[in-house]
Write an enzyme that holds these catalytic residues in place. Structure first.
Site, PDB file in Angstrom:
ATOM      1  N   ASP A 147     166.233  52.550  22.542  1.00 46.95           N
ATOM      2  CA  ASP A 147     166.625  53.777  23.223  1.00 46.95           C
ATOM      3  C   ASP A 147     166.757  53.493  24.720  1.00 46.95           C
ATOM      4  O   ASP A 147     165.862  53.793  25.510  1.00 46.95           O
ATOM      5  CB  ASP A 147     165.578  54.866  22.958  1.00 46.95           C
ATOM      6  CG  ASP A 147     165.972  56.204  23.551  1.00 46.95           C
ATOM      7  OD1 ASP A 147     167.147  56.365  23.928  1.00 46.95           O
ATOM      8  OD2 ASP A 147     165.090  57.075  23.655  1.00 46.95           O
ATOM      9  N   HIS A 305     136.377  20.157  23.731  1.00 42.47           N
ATOM     10  CA  HIS A 305     136.289  19.080  24.719  1.00 42.47           C
ATOM     11  C   HIS A 305     136.518  19.647  26.114  1.00 42.47           C
ATOM     12  O   HIS A 305     137.421  20.468  26.319  1.00 42.47           O
ATOM     13  CB  HIS A 305     137.360  18.019  24.407  1.00 42.47           C
ATOM     14  CG  HIS A 305     137.508  16.974  25.471  1.00 42.47           C
ATOM     15  ND1 HIS A 305     138.641  16.855  26.254  1.00 42.47           N
ATOM     16  CD2 HIS A 305     136.674  15.992  25.883  1.00 42.47           C
ATOM     17  CE1 HIS A 305     138.499  15.841  27.093  1.00 42.47           C
ATOM     18  NE2 HIS A 305     137.316  15.300  26.890  1.00 42.47           N
ATOM     19  N   ASN A 306     135.671  19.238  27.071  1.00 41.58           N
ATOM     20  CA  ASN A 306     135.792  19.716  28.458  1.00 41.58           C
ATOM     21  C   ASN A 306     136.072  21.219  28.481  1.00 41.58           C
ATOM     22  O   ASN A 306     137.072  21.687  29.056  1.00 41.58           O
ATOM     23  CB  ASN A 306     136.899  18.948  29.194  1.00 41.58           C
ATOM     24  CG  ASN A 306     136.477  17.522  29.523  1.00 41.58           C
ATOM     25  OD1 ASN A 306     135.339  17.123  29.252  1.00 41.58           O
ATOM     26  ND2 ASN A 306     137.375  16.741  30.093  1.00 41.58           N
ATOM     27  N   GLU A 335     131.279  21.589  25.701  1.00 44.49           N
ATOM     28  CA  GLU A 335     130.927  20.462  26.571  1.00 44.49           C
ATOM     29  C   GLU A 335     130.746  20.940  28.003  1.00 44.49           C
ATOM     30  O   GLU A 335     131.490  21.801  28.497  1.00 44.49           O
ATOM     31  CB  GLU A 335     132.020  19.393  26.512  1.00 44.49           C
ATOM     32  CG  GLU A 335     131.655  18.130  27.257  1.00 44.49           C
ATOM     33  CD  GLU A 335     132.675  17.027  27.085  1.00 44.49           C
ATOM     34  OE1 GLU A 335     132.370  15.885  27.471  1.00 44.49           O
ATOM     35  OE2 GLU A 335     133.786  17.296  26.576  1.00 44.49           O
ATOM     36  N   ASP A 337     130.158  19.153  31.818  1.00 43.94           N
ATOM     37  CA  ASP A 337     130.016  17.997  32.718  1.00 43.94           C
ATOM     38  C   ASP A 337     129.357  18.480  34.000  1.00 43.94           C
ATOM     39  O   ASP A 337     129.962  19.267  34.750  1.00 43.94           O
ATOM     40  CB  ASP A 337     131.392  17.395  33.039  1.00 43.94           C
ATOM     41  CG  ASP A 337     131.985  16.640  31.863  1.00 43.94           C
ATOM     42  OD1 ASP A 337     131.252  16.394  30.903  1.00 43.94           O
ATOM     43  OD2 ASP A 337     133.186  16.315  31.908  1.00 43.94           O
ATOM     44  N   HIS A 350     135.444  18.310  36.125  1.00 42.80           N
ATOM     45  CA  HIS A 350     135.816  17.003  35.607  1.00 42.80           C
ATOM     46  C   HIS A 350     135.694  16.007  36.745  1.00 42.80           C
ATOM     47  O   HIS A 350     136.547  15.961  37.629  1.00 42.80           O
ATOM     48  CB  HIS A 350     137.242  17.040  35.048  1.00 42.80           C
ATOM     49  CG  HIS A 350     137.540  15.912  34.120  1.00 42.80           C
ATOM     50  ND1 HIS A 350     138.811  15.565  33.739  1.00 42.80           N
ATOM     51  CD2 HIS A 350     136.722  15.036  33.487  1.00 42.80           C
ATOM     52  CE1 HIS A 350     138.766  14.538  32.907  1.00 42.80           C
ATOM     53  NE2 HIS A 350     137.503  14.201  32.747  1.00 42.80           N
ATOM     54  N   GLU A 384     126.985  16.354  29.678  1.00 43.72           N
ATOM     55  CA  GLU A 384     127.325  15.090  30.327  1.00 43.72           C
ATOM     56  C   GLU A 384     126.689  15.165  31.712  1.00 43.72           C
ATOM     57  O   GLU A 384     127.245  15.750  32.638  1.00 43.72           O
ATOM     58  CB  GLU A 384     128.841  14.919  30.412  1.00 43.72           C
ATOM     59  CG  GLU A 384     129.525  14.731  29.070  1.00 43.72           C
ATOM     60  CD  GLU A 384     129.142  13.415  28.408  1.00 43.72           C
ATOM     61  OE1 GLU A 384     128.863  12.444  29.153  1.00 43.72           O
ATOM     62  OE2 GLU A 384     129.111  13.358  27.170  1.00 43.72           O
ATOM     63  N   LYS A 433     122.438  18.797  23.414  1.00 40.52           N
ATOM     64  CA  LYS A 433     122.802  17.421  23.050  1.00 40.52           C
ATOM     65  C   LYS A 433     122.881  16.607  24.329  1.00 40.52           C
ATOM     66  O   LYS A 433     123.547  16.996  25.288  1.00 40.52           O
ATOM     67  CB  LYS A 433     124.141  17.397  22.325  1.00 40.52           C
ATOM     68  CG  LYS A 433     124.718  16.000  22.123  1.00 40.52           C
ATOM     69  CD  LYS A 433     126.153  16.070  21.641  1.00 40.52           C
ATOM     70  CE  LYS A 433     126.871  14.756  21.779  1.00 40.52           C
ATOM     71  NZ  LYS A 433     127.083  14.311  23.155  1.00 40.52           N
ATOM     72  N   ASP A 690     168.632  31.205  13.243  1.00 39.02           N
ATOM     73  CA  ASP A 690     169.095  30.638  11.978  1.00 39.02           C
ATOM     74  C   ASP A 690     167.863  30.027  11.314  1.00 39.02           C
ATOM     75  O   ASP A 690     167.622  28.824  11.448  1.00 39.02           O
ATOM     76  CB  ASP A 690     170.167  29.556  12.217  1.00 39.02           C
ATOM     77  CG  ASP A 690     171.358  30.084  12.994  1.00 39.02           C
ATOM     78  OD1 ASP A 690     171.702  31.256  12.812  1.00 39.02           O
ATOM     79  OD2 ASP A 690     171.938  29.308  13.784  1.00 39.02           O
ATOM     80  N   ASN A 714     172.257  33.190  11.171  1.00 36.46           N
ATOM     81  CA  ASN A 714     172.288  34.488  11.863  1.00 36.46           C
ATOM     82  C   ASN A 714     171.566  35.615  11.133  1.00 36.46           C
ATOM     83  O   ASN A 714     172.086  36.712  10.970  1.00 36.46           O
ATOM     84  CB  ASN A 714     173.748  34.919  12.112  1.00 36.46           C
ATOM     85  CG  ASN A 714     174.380  34.123  13.231  1.00 36.46           C
ATOM     86  OD1 ASN A 714     173.691  33.569  14.081  1.00 36.46           O
ATOM     87  ND2 ASN A 714     175.703  34.043  13.217  1.00 36.46           N
TER      88      ASN A 714
END
Length: 826
Positions: A147, A305-306, A335, A337, A350, A384, A433, A690, A714
């Site tokens: 519309d 990770h990170n 994780e 760091d 990091h 870490e 850990k 398609d 189409n």
């Protein structure tokens, strides 16, 4: 089209004020803070914004895209601007998937409250909508887009434009015929219910109509007995088909008279097939259905990770939002760091890169708040640690004070365990850990001695145990221990000087007194004993070989592998890796070369039983689709029980050379049709997809393959394929299926449209029945007596590249599996 939902929208003063519109400041960064005029549209489902009131407006977001609304003090960005804007005037709109949050600052506390409460009310309303209401909302959204002059009615020219927006290329004469049929008021425009009828004519499903008529005596309805026949013969619902039929009629039949007489109309039948009950994902696999009392090493664990990064690995932004998103999507291992920060506060980033920095205490506070919102099962903090002794003590303070009772500080019963505890035993616990100075046995022994000697030692020297612990760690590095070695005697510096000044000597076993192994050697302590003590079941150790691990390591010690090292070990010693992962945890992390935060295929590592395959969850794509597909089951709790042959200490399974302990299977899929596929190029109004369907299988190497249909030119609105694909799978327990819709492009790679990934074991399946659909030649050609007749009609509801729903986009398939490989006599 707002009439579709307005009658059900809550009547609320906040919503009325939001529909009038308010000026608020949109905040992107400390330097980008611009005033914008926000207004909730009349449909109650979309928010538009303009530079100023009365200015040219454009869509900002849809309520269905919003996950939640947070207060200002929960936003890192708004907290950093607290001196400029009162936090009480700010709030954050959080979206599903990976879309960036929207931080807004209102002109007053009251205006902020109006928007926060109003938006949350609408989010809760959308969350509670049933299937019909979702369909109504989808129609309303399209009407709003079609519309163009927003006068509440659509001319034929606007309808033609809408068809292109909806991915439909239709003969103009046929389209006008549908338009005139729907225009019962003969006004030359479509309003309200007229547009609904036009849409229904547009979305007729002849392939579903044919299935319906095969079981309906009069072609108008399914009686209770006819519907039971369909459920038993085609859907293989078994003995409970009669009770299920009554439930489904009550749930999906739109007419009250139909419910009363226990009959199902074509509309009700289609609603059932498009619902969760007609989904390819087996509903019994949605809640927590697996045994959660086995050792942690017996589970795949959703790992990140990170986690602090929301961008790349070199210059990306670090944010607590990374932890929030990971934890809310079911991640159970995050994780961190940690490095020395200014003002004595440890920071997370990091290291040796240009990534931004955040406070460690903010990360811990975020974990405390979000750890168990999605799942009650344990969260693992993979530390870490690069901090000095002093800042490690600050880390311990934050962990213990902020996490409190959530933090696991000793074994569950205070006794020495013989295996890892289970997720069930560790409910609502946070585990650390990291590196550890001593063994768990020595920790428990000291705790026991301290309890016995506590009255005598009160007020005496407290540093001695810490220095002993520190030294034992260093001596262990130089002298690998065995489980039955004699106890060493530690001679401490008589001055008890603080580290790192003390000199420590180790004597040989007591049977050879006076022989100095490391006379007068200085050791600079690297790990604070109080931080070491927080590591209970997850002590990080270096990996040397599987033989070394068996002889020297304990069940609570965990090794980490780069993706390259892990893949190499699988090829060299795949069976040993499988056996290693039965009793000890392994963590795999992406290669350091993936600076763009790209991902690797986790399937290869899962095949060897690796539990913690850490992913860059901020990066969408094939690899994350596979990851999310595995963890979609078992309530999304973040723990998935490994197949039994990956939990057997004597397993002979080798992921590279499998002699399958399970029965091979043949999978036959008929890809029938697609519905309401989204446009790929939304900037070009006339572009229409398609579509083709690609079915991929990921598992052991011989099982990993794909097949695809032809493309339909189409038509992204209701394409029909009617093609059969056949797969032979040796180890179905490890296999995942990924259904991908792509936009065919002969000049380049096909563009992604949508996908859905699920474990083989979570497919809703049926059994072969020789009942060809004869009315449609295209179908009948595939359903000869010698072929599989495809029981089990299922819809596959597609997800975006970001993992969010593309509702109502789906593909309609028929699934059938057979034991053994095609052509086997067995």
């Amino acid at each position: 089209m707002a009439f579709l939902l307005q009658g059900r929208l809550p009547v609320n003063q906040d919503l009325l004020l939001m529909q009038k519109g308010m000026s608020m400041r949109k905040v992107r960064s400390k330097n980008w803070k611009k005033l914008r005029y926000f207004r909730l549209q009349d449909d109650g489902m979309t928010v538009w914004h303009a530079r100023q009131a009365g200015g040219s407006a454009k869509p900002s977001f849809s309520i269905s895209d919003v996950e939640t609304v947070r207060e200002g003090h929960e936003s890192e960005l708004l907290r950093s601007l607290a001196e400029e804007f009162p936090l009480e005037q700010g709030f954050t709109v959080v979206f599903h998937g990976r879309r960036s949050n929207l931080d807004l600052v209102a002109n007053s506390v009251d205006e902020a409250r109006i928007w926060m409460q109003g938006l949350q009310l609408l989010v809760d309303f959308v969350t509670s909508m049933d299937q019909q209401e979702w369909q109504d909302q989808w129609l309303s959204d399209w009407f709003q887009r079609g519309d163009k002059n927003q006068d509440g009615r659509m001319t034929f020219q606007e309808v033609q434009r809408l068809l292109r927006l909806m991915n439909v290329e239709m003969d103009q004469e046929y389209a006008f015929q549908l338009f005139q049929t729907a225009d019962t008021s003969q006004s030359g425009t479509l309003e309200g219910e007229e547009f609904v009828q036009f849409y229904k004519a547009l979305t007729k499903r002849p392939e579903v109509q044919e299935i319906f008529e095969n079981f309906s005596a009069d072609g108008q309805k399914l009686t209770l007995l006819e519907f039971v026949d369909f459920l038993r013969e085609e859907q293989k619902e078994g003995d409970h088909a009669s009770d299920l039929a009554l439930e489904l009629i009550d749930r999906y039949e739109p007419s009250e008279s139909g419910k009363l007489w226990h009959v199902l109309s074509m509309d009700g039948f289609l609603s059932y097939l498009c619902s969760k009950d007609g989904d390819i994902f087996n509903p019994t696999c949605r809640p927590i259905y697996q045994d959660m009392t086995q050792p942690l090493s017996h589970y795949y664990i959703n790992s990140s990770h990170n986690t602090y990064l929301v961008g790349d690995q070199l210059c990306g932004q670090s944010s607590v939002e990374g932890y929030i998103r990971a934890l809310k999507r079911g991640c159970r291992c995050v994780e961190v760091d940690i490095w020395d920060g200014p003002s004595g506060e440890p920071i997370v980033y990091h290291g040796h890169t240009l990534t931004s920095r955040i406070l460690f205490k903010d990360v811990v506070a975020t974990v405390a708040q979000y750890a168990f919102q999605t799942s009650d099962y344990p969260v693992i903090l993979s530390l870490e640690n690069h901090c000095s002794w002093e800042q490690q003590q600050i880390m311990v303070q934050h962990l213990t004070e902020i996490l409190g009772e959530l933090l696991l500080r000793t074994t569950l019963d205070g006794l020495l365990p013989t295996q890892l505890p289970s997720p069930e035993e560790l409910r609502r616990k946070v585990l650390v850990k990291g590196k550890k100075l001593r063994t768990l046995e020595e920790d428990l022994e000291e705790e026991e001695e301290e309890e016995e000697l506590e009255p005598e030692l009160e007020g005496e020297q407290e540093d001695e145990p810490e220095l002993e612990a520190q030294f034992e760690s260093e001596s262990q590095k130089l002298s690998p221990r065995s489980k039955d070695k004699k106890k060493e005697k530690v001679v401490m510096c008589p001055l008890f000087c603080p580290p790192p000044c003390c000199e420590v000597m180790v004597q040989a076993p007591i049977s050879k007194p006076g022989v100095l192994l490391f006379p007068k050697q200085k050791f600079k302590p690297s790990l604070c004993p109080s931080l070491s003590a927080l590591v209970v079941y997850l002590k990080s150790v270096s990996f040397h070989s599987f033989t070394h691990s068996r002889e020297h390591y304990r069940f609570y010690e965990i090794s980490s592998f780069s993706e390259t090292k892990a893949k190499s070990l699988i090829k060299e010693a795949g069976n040993e890796f499988v056996q290693h992962n039965v009793w000890q945890l392994s963590r795999v992390y992406p290669s350091g070369l993936r600076t763009d935060s790209s991902n690797y295929n986790p399937q290869e590592l899962w095949n060897a039983g690796c539990q913690m395959v850490a992913m860059n969850v901020q990066t969408a794509g094939l690899e994350m689709d596979i990851h999310d597909g595995l963890f979609r089951q078992n309530g999304g709790c973040g723990y998935v029980l490994k197949p039994d042959f990956l939990r057997d200490a004597q397993s002979s399974f080798h992921p590279e050379r499998p002699i399958s302990p399970c029965k091979a299977q043949t999978l036959i899929i008929q890809v029938i049709s697609g519905q309401q596929l989204p446009k790929v190029n939304k900037t070009k109004e006339g572009s229409i997809v398609d579509p083709l369907v690609r079915v991929e299988i990921f598992g052991i190497r011989p099982d990993t393959t794909y097949q695809e249909t032809n493309y339909v030119e189409n038509n992204g609105f209701n394409p029909y394929w009617g093609q059969t694909l056949c797969f032979r799978v040796l180890v179905p327990e490890l296999a995942l299926l990924r259904f991908v819709v792509k936009d065919y492009d002969w000049k380049s790679r096909h563009d992604f449209v949508g996908q859905y990934t699920l474990p083989w074991t979570c497919m809703k399946q049926g059994e072969p029945v020789l009942r060809p659909l004869a009315n449609t030649p295209a179908l009948a050609a595939f359903l000869t007596p010698s072929s599989c007749p495809f029981p089990g009609y299922r819809h596959i509801h597609l997800l975006s590249k970001d993992g969010t729903s593309l509702q109502p986009a789906s593909i309609f398939v028929h699934i059938c599996t057979r034991e053994g490989l095609e052509g086997d006599e067995s």
